[in-house]
Design a protein around this motif. Structure first.
Motif, PDB file in Angstrom:
ATOM      1  N   MET A  43      -1.310  -8.460   2.715  1.00  0.00           N
ATOM      2  CA  MET A  43      -2.193  -7.579   1.939  1.00  0.00           C
ATOM      3  C   MET A  43      -2.912  -6.562   2.821  1.00  0.00           C
ATOM      4  O   MET A  43      -3.968  -6.054   2.436  1.00  0.00           O
ATOM      5  N   GLN A  44      -2.320  -6.222   3.958  1.00  0.00           N
ATOM      6  CA  GLN A  44      -3.013  -5.304   4.867  1.00  0.00           C
ATOM      7  C   GLN A  44      -2.491  -3.883   4.811  1.00  0.00           C
ATOM      8  O   GLN A  44      -3.155  -2.972   5.317  1.00  0.00           O
ATOM      9  N   CYS A  45      -1.286  -3.657   4.248  1.00  0.00           N
ATOM     10  CA  CYS A  45      -0.720  -2.315   4.356  1.00  0.00           C
ATOM     11  C   CYS A  45      -0.559  -1.606   3.023  1.00  0.00           C
ATOM     12  O   CYS A  45      -0.555  -0.384   2.983  1.00  0.00           O
ATOM     13  N   GLY A  46      -0.381  -2.344   1.936  1.00  0.00           N
ATOM     14  CA  GLY A  46      -0.272  -1.724   0.622  1.00  0.00           C
ATOM     15  C   GLY A  46       1.121  -1.359   0.174  1.00  0.00           C
ATOM     16  O   GLY A  46       1.295  -0.843  -0.936  1.00  0.00           O
ATOM     17  N   ALA A  47       2.134  -1.609   1.001  1.00  0.00           N
ATOM     18  CA  ALA A  47       3.500  -1.220   0.632  1.00  0.00           C
ATOM     19  C   ALA A  47       3.990  -1.974  -0.599  1.00  0.00           C
ATOM     20  O   ALA A  47       4.920  -1.539  -1.266  1.00  0.00           O
ATOM     21  N   CYS A  48       3.360  -3.082  -0.922  1.00  0.00           N
ATOM     22  CA  CYS A  48       3.808  -3.961  -2.005  1.00  0.00           C
ATOM     23  C   CYS A  48       3.051  -3.717  -3.312  1.00  0.00           C
ATOM     24  O   CYS A  48       3.218  -4.457  -4.280  1.00  0.00           O
ATOM     25  N   THR A  49       2.245  -2.668  -3.349  1.00  0.00           N
ATOM     26  CA  THR A  49       1.332  -2.474  -4.483  1.00  0.00           C
ATOM     27  C   THR A  49       2.056  -2.317  -5.814  1.00  0.00           C
ATOM     28  O   THR A  49       3.023  -1.570  -5.926  1.00  0.00           O
ATOM     29  N   VAL A  50       1.574  -3.021  -6.818  1.00  0.00           N
ATOM     30  CA  VAL A  50       2.014  -2.850  -8.197  1.00  0.00           C
ATOM     31  C   VAL A  50       0.742  -2.734  -9.041  1.00  0.00           C
ATOM     32  O   VAL A  50      -0.353  -2.931  -8.540  1.00  0.00           O
ATOM     33  N   GLY A  54      -2.928  -2.207 -15.212  1.00  0.00           N
ATOM     34  CA  GLY A  54      -3.482  -0.959 -14.719  1.00  0.00           C
ATOM     35  C   GLY A  54      -4.241  -1.045 -13.410  1.00  0.00           C
ATOM     36  O   GLY A  54      -4.598  -0.013 -12.839  1.00  0.00           O
ATOM     37  N   THR A  55      -4.461  -2.252 -12.927  1.00  0.00           N
ATOM     38  CA  THR A  55      -5.224  -2.416 -11.687  1.00  0.00           C
ATOM     39  C   THR A  55      -4.264  -2.588 -10.517  1.00  0.00           C
ATOM     40  O   THR A  55      -3.342  -3.403 -10.597  1.00  0.00           O
ATOM     41  N   PRO A  56      -4.480  -1.864  -9.420  1.00  0.00           N
ATOM     42  CA  PRO A  56      -3.585  -2.043  -8.271  1.00  0.00           C
ATOM     43  C   PRO A  56      -3.748  -3.428  -7.668  1.00  0.00           C
ATOM     44  O   PRO A  56      -4.872  -3.900  -7.469  1.00  0.00           O
ATOM     45  N   VAL A  57      -2.621  -4.044  -7.401  1.00  0.00           N
ATOM     46  CA  VAL A  57      -2.604  -5.406  -6.883  1.00  0.00           C
ATOM     47  C   VAL A  57      -1.600  -5.445  -5.741  1.00  0.00           C
ATOM     48  O   VAL A  57      -0.547  -4.833  -5.831  1.00  0.00           O
ATOM     49  N   ARG A  58      -1.931  -6.160  -4.680  1.00  0.00           N
ATOM     50  CA  ARG A  58      -0.986  -6.322  -3.567  1.00  0.00           C
ATOM     51  C   ARG A  58      -0.148  -7.555  -3.856  1.00  0.00           C
ATOM     52  O   ARG A  58      -0.606  -8.681  -3.747  1.00  0.00           O
ATOM     53  N   SER A  59       1.093  -7.294  -4.267  1.00  0.00           N
ATOM     54  CA  SER A  59       1.937  -8.351  -4.823  1.00  0.00           C
ATOM     55  C   SER A  59       2.412  -9.356  -3.787  1.00  0.00           C
ATOM     56  O   SER A  59       2.888 -10.436  -4.155  1.00  0.00           O
ATOM     57  N   CYS A  60       2.274  -9.029  -2.486  1.00  0.00           N
ATOM     58  CA  CYS A  60       2.825  -9.939  -1.470  1.00  0.00           C
ATOM     59  C   CYS A  60       2.067 -11.251  -1.395  1.00  0.00           C
ATOM     60  O   CYS A  60       2.612 -12.257  -0.952  1.00  0.00           O
ATOM     61  N   LEU A  61       0.803 -11.244  -1.794  1.00  0.00           N
ATOM     62  CA  LEU A  61       0.024 -12.485  -1.751  1.00  0.00           C
ATOM     63  C   LEU A  61      -0.633 -12.747  -3.102  1.00  0.00           C
ATOM     64  O   LEU A  61      -1.729 -13.305  -3.173  1.00  0.00           O
TER      65      LEU A  61
END
Lengths: 173, 767
Positions: A43-50, A54-61
């Motif tokens: 959750m440190q870089c944001g490349a996984c954001t979905v 409607g709320t941005p979430v870091r899907s990796c964790l």
């Protein structure tokens, strides 16, 4: 191991997963969704954001149990080849990418940001993306693209253009 | 379910087989590293190292002389152009596309570029070294020109006209003044072979006739990357039934695994738990040049990625290791260690004479100066942590890779699999995240590991390195200590200069003989110039990272130019102009200073606001990467805390004929921002046993609020050959900022990164 139902880009999908399975891997590996990327898994870089409702979430964790039946929207759901969504189009028009790998996170964050703040300043955009990493140095174009999307897709005039080509046709060496 | 994203690349429309001439047995395979000795002859039955013809066009033509291996035209006139270069996020494929469409005289959209498929493309070597435009593009232009001349000759026959009476436009050949007599490329050659060799002397189109090259054609890969469309990133390669693998790496370099919980192999979804001794495992040991740091590891292959992750965590908490402490220094002691342990490299054949001449000049000088500058190990930091996907089926394998060297990665995977020939591996390369050199030589370990795992379990395996693996088990830019001494005469002109560059290289990567290349090529008139390099290897794993040694070389030189200007009581711009006679150098300096609103000064402003200049020629105007650059940095320094705000970089660049102006602007902006991050924030931390900067918190990079504005002025020299800029654009940044900090505070920072505490310490240390 249970069958879990997720709503992804408007479609109900059933996958085999544990409640603690991270959303990123379920999306990518089991649903063949390409938008969210593995960058760090921390959750440190944001490349996984979905977007989840409607709320941005870091899907990796993010465990799928937390997602439940909320609406998951990924980059893939914002537009497609030949028919990009408006934020994606603005990025294309500004050529706001070098490697393009971070861009998923940027577009998803921009989408959420513009919903909340349809006319952000440069400072607000930079602050909003402070936790999204870009290693290639495309930041300036990303900000421009978001401004462009905010203005409905039109190119925003600048006080001084970023690039001034000067032709030099000297004598052949 | 899903076939690999790239299976469509193996289907070629049109009749006729593609002629692919690849070198089955690389004769005298040259070492990929410049300056190093050629590889020894391979043992029987071992795939030979592929050649790396990236630096020399005639080698590319020698390896793949048949035009039909490069260009295919179908009966509709659609052109497929096959290139051995790969798109690594800098827009190079679009630039090459422009060049070949231009030379063939077809519209941009008529051409499809085919790249990254080792079964299809010619060997154009490693995509690195900023040599795509300066070397490979010229080969491709020759191929296109050869084809164009052939088509003209065919048309002359077909139309019963003299070639001089024919005009070409958009894939069509017509008789001047008689438009009824016309024929298309598709009619002339569609689906057939040229049966010609590339003519390296084929007359090329003059720049005055360009309509595609020199324009800002939008990048062809950006739209699909924005929408997660087909073929966007190699990371999206998949096969039905694929398995997912993760590694547990050692807690120290050289650690040996004593025991681990073998029952993890029975956990749900776990396919295999495979320990590796390294060095020691035959599959890894037989891979020539495998350069991962030593240390045993365990691979877990599972049905689902989260299962592999869970298994790795379980193993981590119970594995027993015999640790090791093999590093000779820490990040705090490394620069002293370099100076204490460096052995002379021998960078100048007449070093002793140069040294005595320089010493004499310094002894007679009106003023003498010396200064020592340092740069740390830094991480490549690609946003995508290393990964690879392999499907091994007996004596054949397919690998999907993020490599910059498709034929090299193929070769290393083939060795790992125990194959006789590299061609048994079919490797696909293409866009991943920016790599900056992370996969540009023998650093193909992740393809080696995925291949071994797939072979072991008999199923397709996608291996993903964790972020921590990428930081700790990857490779780094070598650190440097640069010591400069000079003398100024009574007129403030440099009378002589002597330089010592200390570094450490593990193995031959990067090649230590280029440790001071930028210094050796400075275009300033400096009198006798004595340069020696010292290599104190080995310590951490090192590699070719964007600009290699030049960034730190020029941090030293361009900071020192300012120190000399201050001693001579001259404005830093004037001081540089006083030592330059190259018009192109003078032009970029004038362009940057004009655009930036340079305020001439002979002493620091000291108000906390400052401007600094840097000029770099990387490296020689006749090399493939040849950019004249002048950057002006505008900074604000909080003198109480040492915090530096880099407000703006103004960059003037002359790289010869510009292929794509927006591509140049994008590269300059990106390189300037990346180099700002390196200069202000980055250093690898390590103790005696392992690297300790392992994630984005322990290794912070520049964030949105910290990014400077970047203005770019392009001097388009259409009378000069086109040159590459990928590495050059990063080089002038650190010194421009350091010089601006000096202007703002009167404090000289000589140590990178220029963190607030270092800037504050320099301010506090001012006399």
């Amino acid at each position: 191991m249970a069958d879990i139902v997720l709503k992804v880009n408007g479609q109900s999908q059933t996958v085999e997963a544990e409640p603690e399975s991270q959303l990123l891997y379920v999306l990518r590996n089991q649903l063949q969704v390409n938008g969210p990327k593995f960058g760090c898994g921390l959750m440190q870089c944001g490349a996984c954001t979905v977007l989840v409702d409607g709320t941005p979430v870091r899907s990796c964790l993010t465990p799928v149990s937390v997602v439940g039946d909320k609406d998951v929207v990924t980059l893939d759901g914002l537009g497609e080849d030949g028919q990009p969504g408006p934020v994606q189009q603005a990025f294309i028009d500004e050529q706001a990418a070098q490697c393009g790998y971070c861009i998923n996170g940027m577009v998803m964050m921009a989408t959420a940001l513009l919903k909340q703040n349809p006319n952000p300043t440069d400072e607000e955009i930079r602050a909003g993306l402070a936790a999204n990493l870009c290693r290639c140095g495309t930041h300036l174009r990303i900000v421009k693209a978001i401004k462009r999307a905010a203005s409905g897709g039109a190119a925003t005039p600048e006080a001084s253009p970023a690039s001034s080509p000067v032709a030099r046709e000297g004598a052949a060496s | 379910m899903n076939s690999p994203s790239f299976s469509r690349r193996t289907l070629l429309a049109g009749s006729g087989a593609l002629v692919v001439s690849f070198n089955l047995f690389g004769s005298n395979a040259q070492d990929a590293t410049p300056g190093a000795s050629p590889a020894a002859s391979p043992a029987a039955g071992v795939p030979p190292m592929p050649e790396n013809p990236a630096w020399y066009g005639p080698d590319q033509i020698r390896l793949t002389p048949e035009l039909d291996s490069w260009i295919r035209i179908d009966d509709t006139g659609a052109v497929s152009f096959y290139t051995g270069r790969v798109e690594i996020g800098n827009g190079i494929m679009t630039a090459l596309h422009q060049i070949v469409a231009e030379e063939l005289t077809v519209s941009f959209d008529t051409v499809t570029m085919v790249s990254g498929d080792t079964n299809l493309v010619p060997n154009q070597g490693i995509t690195s070294g900023t040599n795509t435009i300066g070397v490979s593009a010229n080969v491709m232009r020759s191929a296109a020109a050869t084809a164009r001349h052939a088509l003209l000759a065919l048309a002359a026959k077909e139309l019963d006209a003299a070639e001089a009476d024919l005009v070409l436009a958009d894939g069509t050949v017509s008789v001047k003044d008689d438009s009824t007599k016309t024929v298309t490329y598709g009619d002339l050659i569609g689906g057939k072979h040229f049966d010609l060799k590339i003519d390296p002397d084929a007359v090329v189109k003059p720049v005055e006739e360009y309509t595609i090259v020199g324009t800002s054609v939008p990048r062809t890969d950006i739209p699909r990357k924005l929408v997660a469309g087909p073929g966007d990133f190699m990371e999206n390669s998949r096969l039905e039934g694929m398995r997912f693998a993760r590694n547990l790496r050692a807690p120290s370099y050289g650690a040996r695994l004593k025991s681990y919980d073998e029952t993890v192999a029975n956990d749900p979804g776990i396919i295999a738990v495979i320990p590796f001794t390294f060095p020691g495992d035959e599959r890894l040991d037989r891979v020539e040049r495998l350069e991962t740091m030593p240390g045993d590891f365990i691979s877990v292959v599972a049905e689902r990625e989260d299962q592999a992750l869970a298994a790795v965590e379980k193993l981590r908490s119970t594995a027993v290791w015999e640790n090791a402490e093999t590093l000779p220094a820490t990040h705090e002691t490394i620069h002293q260690w370099l100076q204490d342990n460096g052995k002379p490299i021998g960078l100048q054949k007449d070093y002793q004479k140069n040294l005595s001449d320089a010493t004499a000049a310094l002894d007679g000088a009106a003023q003498k100066l010396d200064a020592t500058y340092t740069g740390p190990f830094i991480h490549y930091g690609p946003i995508s942590s290393a990964w690879s996907f392999a499907d091994v089926q007996g004596e054949k394998a397919t690998v999907w890779s993020a490599t910059q060297w498709p034929f090299g990665a193929r070769w290393m995977a083939a060795q790992a699999l125990g194959y006789q020939a590299s061609e048994q591996v079919h490797l696909f390369a293409g866009s991943s995240s920016g790599l900056y050199g992370r996969r540009d030589d023998y650093d193909q370990e992740v393809d080696v590991e995925s291949a071994i795992l797939s072979q072991a379990v008999g199923e397709p395996v996608r291996l993903q390195w964790s972020r921590s693996d990428e930081f700790v088990w990857g490779q780094y830019r070598p650190p440097q200590v640069v010591k400069l001494s000079s003398g100024l005469d009574a007129d403030g002109k440099i009378a002589g200069m002597s330089a010592e560059v200390y570094t450490t290289v593990r193995g031959i990567h990067p090649d230590p003989t280029i440790a001071a290349m930028a210094l050796q090529d400075i275009p300033y008139t400096v009198g006798p110039l004595a340069i020696e390099g010292y290599n104190a290897g080995p310590s951490l794993r090192t590699g070719y990272m964007r600009n290699v040694f030049s960034g730190y070389n020029m941090f030293a030189v361009e900071s020192f130019m300012d120190e000399m200007a201050a001693a001579a009581k001259m404005d830093p711009v004037d001081f540089r102009l006083n030592h330059l006679s190259d018009d192109r150098a003078i032009d970029v300096i004038k362009a940057a200073t004009e655009k930036a609103g340079w305020k001439a000064h002979t002493e620091p402003d000291g108000s906390g606001v400052g401007q600094g200049i840097s000029f770099v020629l990387y490296h020689k105007s006749e090399g493939p990467a040849a950019a004249y650059m002048a950057y002006v940095a505008d900074v604000e320094v909080d003198k109480a805390t040492g915090d530096v705000k880099v407000k703006k970089l103004t960059c003037a660049i002359d790289c010869g004929t510009v292929v794509n102006p927006d591509g140049v602007t994008n590269q300059v902006q990106g390189g300037a921002i990346q180099a700002t991050s390196w200069a202000m924030k980055e250093q690898v931390t390590f103790d005696k046993s392992i690297v300790t900067s392992h994630d984005w918190v322990t290794y912070p990079i520049l964030t949105f609020p910290e990014v400077p504005e970047v203005d770019v002025v392009i001097l388009n020299r259409t009378d000069m050959p086109w040159k590459g800029i990928g590495e050059p654009v990063t080089v002038p940044v650190s010194s421009a900022i350091a010089n601006a900090i000096y202007d703002a505070t009167g404090a000289r920072v000589r140590s990178l990164p220029m963190t607030p505490d270092r800037v504050k310490a320099a301010i506090d240390a001012k006399p």
